[in-house]
Structures are given as C-alpha cells and as structure tokens.
Design an enzyme around this catalytic site. Structure first.
Site, PDB file in Angstrom:
ATOM      1  CB  CYS B 139      -0.861   0.129   0.835  1.00 24.71           C
ATOM      2  SG  CYS B 139      -2.492  -1.415   1.226  1.00 24.71           S
ATOM      3  CG  HIS B 140       0.401   3.850   2.023  1.00 26.85           C
ATOM      4  ND1 HIS B 140      -0.515   3.139   3.193  1.00 26.85           N
ATOM      5  CD2 HIS B 140      -0.627   4.500   1.471  1.00 26.85           C
ATOM      6  CE1 HIS B 140      -1.749   3.345   2.494  1.00 26.85           C
ATOM      7  NE2 HIS B 140      -1.462   4.079   1.067  1.00 26.85           N
ATOM      8  N   GLY B 141       4.577   0.725   0.880  1.00 24.80           N
ATOM      9  CA  GLY B 141       6.070   0.886   0.634  1.00 24.80           C
ATOM     10  C   GLY B 141       7.050   0.810   1.932  1.00 24.80           C
TER      11      GLY B 141
END
Lengths: 688, 175
Positions: B139-141
């Site tokens: 999703c956001h690394g």
C-alpha cells in the site's frame, strides 16, 4: 411555529446565530412560550407519549437493523441471535416489539380523546387529517415490521394482507405479484418490507412535524371545547405542559416496562416462534391486536372485494369526520346524547377487536356484522343526525371558568385504570383465538422461574439437559443453543471448564481442511448442539413423515387458550408459562388405549394434550430411563418437569437477567414517578 | 426551573434538584444498553477463542497465513540465515527498538508469529518481499525484516506479536 418569536437571546454569539438561523427562537416559541390551555387533562399527555414512542421505535429499530439479516433463510435466526448473543439484545428487541403495541395503544387513546372532545372540528380539520395519515402510515409500518422476524405469523400475515389487494378487479393478481416480487411471499418480499419498514418511520416523523405545525397554528383544543379568550385561559407550555407531559410519560413508561421486563410475549403470538413454513398455515391466522377491529370488519362482509373496501373505508371515514359531525359544540362533556353514543362507539370498537380474534364461525359472524353496521352507523348516521336533534348543555364562558368549576383530579386514576383495562381486553382477546379442539388444557405447574422474581432451578435445568442428551437429542435438534451457553449466568450453572468438557464429548463436523475434505473433531464451547439429522427431509423420512421440531424455542412456540377471565388475571399475575405447561403435560399425556370412539391412525399415538390427539412421536420417556446423580426420582413426571424447565431456559436463556433488570427499572421508575408527581404539583401550584 | 437563589435553599429547590438529578441518572443508565450493544456479541467472542496450529507441514523458509479473530497471522519458519541477520542488527538503530529474542520464544527461535497487518494503515504486507527478507507492504511501501520489525517506510511500529505459546514442539496455540 406560530408567528414571529418573542425570544431575545442575550449572549452576543447566540444573537449572531439567531439572526442567521432563528431555530432557537422557533423552539422557544413552539415549546417554551407557546400558550397552552390551562384546563388540559392527562388525556392530553398522549401527544408527548406518542412522540416518545416514535423516538423509542426509531432508535431501537435502527439498532436492531444493525444486527438483523433481511434474508428468508437467515432472518429468523438473526432475530434469535440478537436476543441470545447481542449485549442487551433481548432488551432492545422487547422494547421494539412491545413498543409497537404501546405506540398503537397510545395512538388509539389519542384518537378517542380527539373524538370525545371534538378536536377534529374547525379550525382543526387539517390537523385531524394529518393524524389519520400518520395512523395509516403506522399501520403499514407495524405490519411490515411484524413480517421481519419471519416466523409463521409473519409469513402468513404477509400472505393474507398482501392478498387483500387481489380483490381489486382486473389488476388484483398483477398487483399482488408486484408487491411480492415473485409468485409467492418470499425473499424479495422480505427484503422490500425491510427497506420500507426502515423508511416509513421517517415519513411518519415528517408528517408528525406537519401535525405539530398545524396544531400550533390552530392552537390546542381543550376539555371544555371553547376557544381561549384571555390570557387567563392560558399557561406557557414550559414549565406547565412540559412537566405534566413528563409526568404522564413516566407513568406510561411504568406500564410499558411491565411488558418489556415481565410480559414480553403477552401481546405476541406463540406461532411466531416457529420459523416461516410456506407449506403449513397456522390453525388460526390472527393479526396483532391493534388491527383486530378492522380484521373483524373485513371478515364480516361475505364478499371479498366488498370486505376489503369496508375495511379500508372504516379508516378512510375518519378523514371525513370533521364534516360528518356538524354539531357546533365541540366537547362531548356538553353533549348529553353525543357522550352516550361516544361510549357506545368505544364499546363497539373493543367488541370488534374481540371478534377479530375469534374464529369466523357461528355467533361471532353475526355479532361481527352487527358491530360493523354500528361502527359505520356512528359516523354516517348518528353524528350527522345528532347535530340536528341534540340540545347541548350550556358551555362555560371561558377556559378559566371551566377550571374553577372543576371538582377534584381523578383524571390520573381514570387514565391508569382505563389504560390497563383497554390493554388487557385487547391483548386478552388475542389469546382467545388459540386453537383448542378436543384436547385437554394442560394443568398449570408451579415453576421456579414463574413470577417477577423467578429463577431457574439449576438442578432441574441440569437434569433436563441430561434427559435431552440421552433421549430427546436422538430425534430433536437444538439449533440455537451453543455449548458455551451452558456456562453462562442464569443457566444450568456449569463452569467454563465443565461446558468445554461437555462439548468435547460431541463430534462436530468441520472443514474443509487443506485437502478440501470435511472432517470430524471434538466439540468446542463455541459450537452449537449438533442436529440428529442432516436436513429436514432426512428427519421427516426417519420419523414416519413428521419432522421432529427443533426444541430451542419450543417452550415459547407452544401455547393454549386461556379464556376469559384468565387472560385478564394473567396480565396482573404475569402468567407466561403456557409453553412449559404444555411440554410438561404432553410428555405425560400418552395413553396406551385411546378413549372409546377415538381412532388413531397407524403410526400415530394417542396424546390427550396434543391438538387433534394423534401425535407421531411415540411415548418418549418411561420410568427409570435416565438416571440422576442427585437422587431425584427417576419418574416420567420428574423427567417431564425437568425437560420443560430445561427447554424454557433454551427458549429464553436471559430470562433471569430480564427479570432482575426489570426489578431495578421498576424501583427507579416508581421513585421517579413519585418525584415527578410532587414536582408537577409544585409547578402547577402557581397556576391553579 | 430553580428560580430561587442558592443562598436560600427551599424545599422547592430540593425537590426540583432531586427530580432533575434522578432524571439525569436514569437517562445516563438507560444509554448504556444502546452503547453496549455495539460491542462484539457473545458468538463473536466465542468464535475468537484460542486456535491451535500444527507446524509440521511448514518447511524451513516457508510461511503460512492463518486467521484468528478475523486477523491474518503469519507463521514463518525462518532460515538460520534470517535468524542470524535479524539478531545481528543493533536494536538501537531501529525505528521501534525491539530485540528478535523478545519477539520469539526461547528454544523456538526459528518460528516467527506476527499479526500480518501493517501498522501504518492496516493493509496486509507480503511475506518474503522487500529489502530485509521480511515483509513488504504494497500500500505505502513500509518494509519489515524477518523479525517483523519495521525498517523503512511510513509504518510507525513493528508488526505486533499475538499472544501464543508452544503446546508441543510442533504445535502452537494462538490466543
């Protein structure tokens, strides 16, 4: 809602806000400064009671919708799960189910009050018609709500009521198909009824706003029926009407709580604890008590279309009431003939309610027709005629004169007595309709769980569980009971470890596993009692064509006729034990040789308490069949008692919590009502 | 409603205050069932009971995902190399300092059991991905190492370790 407000905010922030949105001023002028006649009696508090009930129904309804599943296969189960598993779910459901009855009771009192005091007359015609619209919306909402638990009465009530529309010439069948969304009442019907049941209360709330608006334009009527002339006739709404309304509401809450905590099923039908079955119609289809008068009118007319028209006309005629009754005098207090006919009309309505619950045969049909004629005659003949021939008594000059002429305050007592009497009459007439052909009435047993302080006899529940496990469970399922329930408070009183050990004795089918196979494992507390048959067809074929019913709810799903005057007495004694009495009697009601002249078909057995006497279940229990560790006698009588106690617990596992909370609520409400009474007296001391 | 001043308490004051206070107490008490019903119901709580997981089929270097209370639980059978790597990292250099020892059970250090929910915003990280041979949240690394500790990205905390214990060498009980 009546002209510009006198409200002057002092705080600058409020002043700023008020100039932009004068909502505080609106509330102030409508519910604080609003002048209200000083001679209003307690019948006028039912407006506030109705507002409360609408609020309670919307709030509890929204919450129930959070836990409810509107699907034909899951609806009944989801309602049971609400009652059994959701925190205070039993309370919320009882509040909502009994709340519907209280709402209708209050609305009927409100309507009869309007009728008696002529509150529908000019300039309040629109106010009255808006009320009739609210009432119609309530009837639709109540009907659709009753369908949602998807029990037998839900299903068949939905079938019967939607079939009313099939009476429409030419389009009838198409209309009914349209309503159902199918060729019979089914899942689409349930889904749309749920959606509409959620929607309609908000429409009601909207019309209520119009109703209050119209009320505040025309001003309130009053017992004297004369318009206010001077300021001496009026008192400000707050604190006078507010405190009186709150006191009325508190007293009503006591009455309401009696049902919520002690008689939750008194107004319901036992058949609705049987899941909907499209193949079997209950012996007597009876609507909820609040529809009974109209149901009686429907059945009194032998022609289908005419019956439906008569039923709807009985409500629609109310719309024309302001013009049918042309008498100048509003209040029946000053109409000697009008008053007598009013009370005759009340008796006619109650009589119709009673007849609506009776089987449509014999004298009931004749009486129903007579009362139907009288019902319409009141509106179409009596009221128009009275306006011409009646000489009313002189009216008081003003409301203030009326107040001075008043003797005593018996309104509270009258209200309370009338409330109880009307409620129990209607409710009791419901119970009258139970089928009881050729079977004996089960004897009443003294149950440990009866009455306001009743508790389950732990030993009996434990022994009943043992009997269920060793005998009943060979044929009967117990689908809504989980092993964890055995360790819950108010039940058989086992510890968590004991319940887990009990569960581990069972083999539970689980899966699929990683290989995709189903497998068996020992039971866990979270598992439910496994059913003896994989499906209904298997149960049916193994038992001579009659599927043994699930026992979880049997103690609430069986009942019998109580008859007059018992149903009235039951309201005060909180008698609720028809179910366990029946189960207890049935288990002991087998006789090897049926009485002379009674033939029992092959594969059936004679039981004097079973409706129709021919039961497919062979005598299940005999002396010495199950042994007890606690030295209790191993007799059929003891077995029957213990199994009935156990099944009462499975039907209502939170009964002890319900009665305990009821006790606390009653103490609170009685103290609060006392305080409210003195506060109200104190506030009104200045006005009298 | 209390018109008279506090300097001269009267019976009228007392009555009004008592009534008002009783109403307030009753009102607050009546709110409780409406709030309490939002909590998990009894069947949900019962279904959240501890579960047992057999570890025999999980070979070294593999991991499985099981569900407990509706949450995905990663059970990783770590290689020696992974264990050595995560134990070699200086704890103080981590965003959420925790030793690998504190996140695993003594004598069973090859097993890592973590709740597979990214501590950033609740996505499920992918196992065996990212720069640290651990978990990578798509999703956001956010990146976690083989001990489930956050090493990089917006996630503020390590992957939580659920309550569990070894029933035997090859079986754990979660919950």
């Amino acid at each position: 809602m009546s002209g510009p407000s006198s409200y002057q905010p002092s705080h600058p922030a409020l002043k700023w806000f008020e100039q932009r949105l004068p909502i505080i001023g609106l509330v102030h002028s409508s519910f604080v400064a609003y002048p209200t006649p000083r001679n209003l009696n307690y019948w006028w508090t039912f407006g506030a009671i109705l507002s409360l009930m609408l609020g309670v129904q919307i709030i509890t309804g929204v919450i129930l919708a959070m836990h409810y599943t509107p699907h034909a296969d899951l609806a009944f189960k989801s309602v049971e799960l609400i009652v059994r598993d959701v925190n205070y779910g039993w309370l919320l459901r009882n509040m909502h189910a009994c709340g519907a009855s209280m709402f209708f009771l209050a609305v009927y009192i409100h309507m009869f009050r309007g009728l008696y005091y002529g509150s529908y007359k000019a300039p309040r015609e629109v106010l009255w018609i808006l009320g009739v619209i609210i009432y119609l919306l309530m009837m639709a909402t109540g009907f659709m709500g009753y369908v949602l638990p998807w029990g037998q009465m839900s299903f068949w009530g939905a079938t019967v009521i939607t079939n009313l529309f099939s009476a429409v010439p030419y389009f009838g069948e198409s209309i009914v198909t349209l309503l159902w969304g199918g060729y019979s009442v089914g899942n689409p019907t349930l889904n749309r009824f749920f959606a509409l049941h959620y929607l309609l209360p908000f429409l009601i709330a909207g019309v209520v706003v119009l109703h209050v608006w119209a009320l505040h334009v025309a001003g309130q009527n009053n017992p004297a029926g004369v318009e206010p002339k001077t300021e001496k006739d009026m008192v400000p709404f707050t604190p006078y009407a507010t405190i009186k309304d709150f006191y009325g509401v508190t007293c009503f809450l006591i009455f309401y709580s009696w049902f919520i905590f002690y008689m939750p099923n008194y107004l319901g039908d036992a058949d609705n604890y049987i899941p909907a079955n499209p193949a079997v119609t209950p012996a007597h289809i009876v609507p909820e008590w609040y529809y009974l008068p109209f149901y009686a009118i429907l059945r009194s007319v032998p022609n289908k279309l005419a019956g439906v028209i008569a039923m709807f006309a009985a409500i629609i005629v109310l719309v024309f009431l302001p013009w049918l009754d042309a008498a100048k005098t509003r209040s029946n207090k000053y109409r000697p003939l009008g008053k007598q006919f009013f009370w005759i009309f009340v008796v006619v309505c109650i009589g119709l309610g009673y007849l609506g619950a009776q089987p449509p045969e014999g004298v009931y049909v004749v009486l129903g027709r007579i009362l139907t004629v009288l019902y319409f005659a009141y509106f179409l003949i009596v009221l128009p005629l009275l306006a011409r021939i009646e000489t009313p008594r002189p009216l008081p000059n003003s409301i203030a004169d009326d107040v001075l002429a008043k003797s005593g305050r018996k309104a509270v007592a009258t209200a309370a007595v009338a409330l109880v009497a009307v409620a129990s009459l209607f409710a009791g007439s419901m119970g009258e309709a139970r089928a009881n052909e050729g079977t004996e009435t089960p004897p009443s047993v003294k149950w440990s769980f009866a009455g306001p302080f009743g508790k389950f006899d732990r030993g009996a529940v434990q022994r009943g569980l043992k009997i269920y496990k060793e005998v009943c469970s060979n044929c009967h399922s117990l689908n809504y009971v989980a092993f964890r329930n055995l360790a819950e408070p108010g039940g058989p009183g086992y510890s968590v470890a004991q319940a887990a050990a009990f569960a581990a004795d069972y083999k539970i089918k689980d899966g699929p596993n990683d290989a995709g196979d189903m497998f068996e494992r020992p039971g866990r507390p979270a598992d439910y009692f496994p059913a003896p048959f994989p499906n209904e067809q298997a149960a049916r074929s193994a038992n001579g064509g009659a599927a043994p019913p699930d026992l979880s709810l049997i103690a609430k799903a069986r009942s019998y006729k109580r008859g007059f005057p018992w149903f009235l007495i039951d309201f005060f004694t909180q008698f609720q034990e028809q179910g366990p009495n029946y189960v207890n009697a049935l288990l002991q009601g087998y006789e090897d040789n049926p009485p002379h002249g009674v033939t029992i078909p092959d594969g059936s057995y004679y039981n004097k308490y079973f409706p129709g006497n021919a039961i497919k279940m062979p005598k299940p229990l005999s002396d010495g069949q199950v042994t007890f560790d606690d030295g209790s006698p191993t007799t059929v009588a003891q077995y029957a008692h213990d199994v009935s106690t156990f099944l009462m617990w499975t039907a209502e596992p939170h009964m002890e919590a319900r009665k305990r909370l009821g006790y606390q609520v009653f103490i609170f409400l009685i103290i609060f009502a006392g305080l409210m009474y003195f506060t109200k007296k104190r506030v009104w001391a200045a006005a009298h | 409603m209390t018109a008279s001043t506090a300097d001269h308490p009267t019976r009228r004051d007392f009555l009004f205050v008592a009534t008002g206070a009783t109403a307030a107490v009753g009102g607050v008490a009546a709110l409780w069932p409406f709030i309490s019903q939002m909590n998990p119901d009894a069947s949900t709580i019962a279904a959240g009971a501890p579960i047992e997981v057999d570890l025999t089929p999980v070979a070294e270097g593999q991991d499985i995902k099981v569900f407990w209370r509706g949450k995905p639980i990663y059970i990783s059978h770590r290689t020696k190399k992974q264990v050595e790597e995560v134990r070699a990292v200086p704890v103080s250099s981590l965003p959420d300092p925790a030793s690998d020892q504190s996140r695993t059970k003594d004598g069973h250090e090859q097993w890592l059991v973590v709740i597979g929910i990214c501590t950033h915003l609740g996505c499920i990280p992918i196992a065996h991905e990212g720069n640290y041979d651990g978990f990578f949240c798509p999703c956001h690394g956010s990146q976690y190492d083989a001990s489930g500790r956050v090493r990089q990205g917006p996630a503020p905390l390590n992957l939580p370790v659920p309550p569990y214990q070894f029933v035997s060498d090859t079986k754990i009980q979660i919950g």
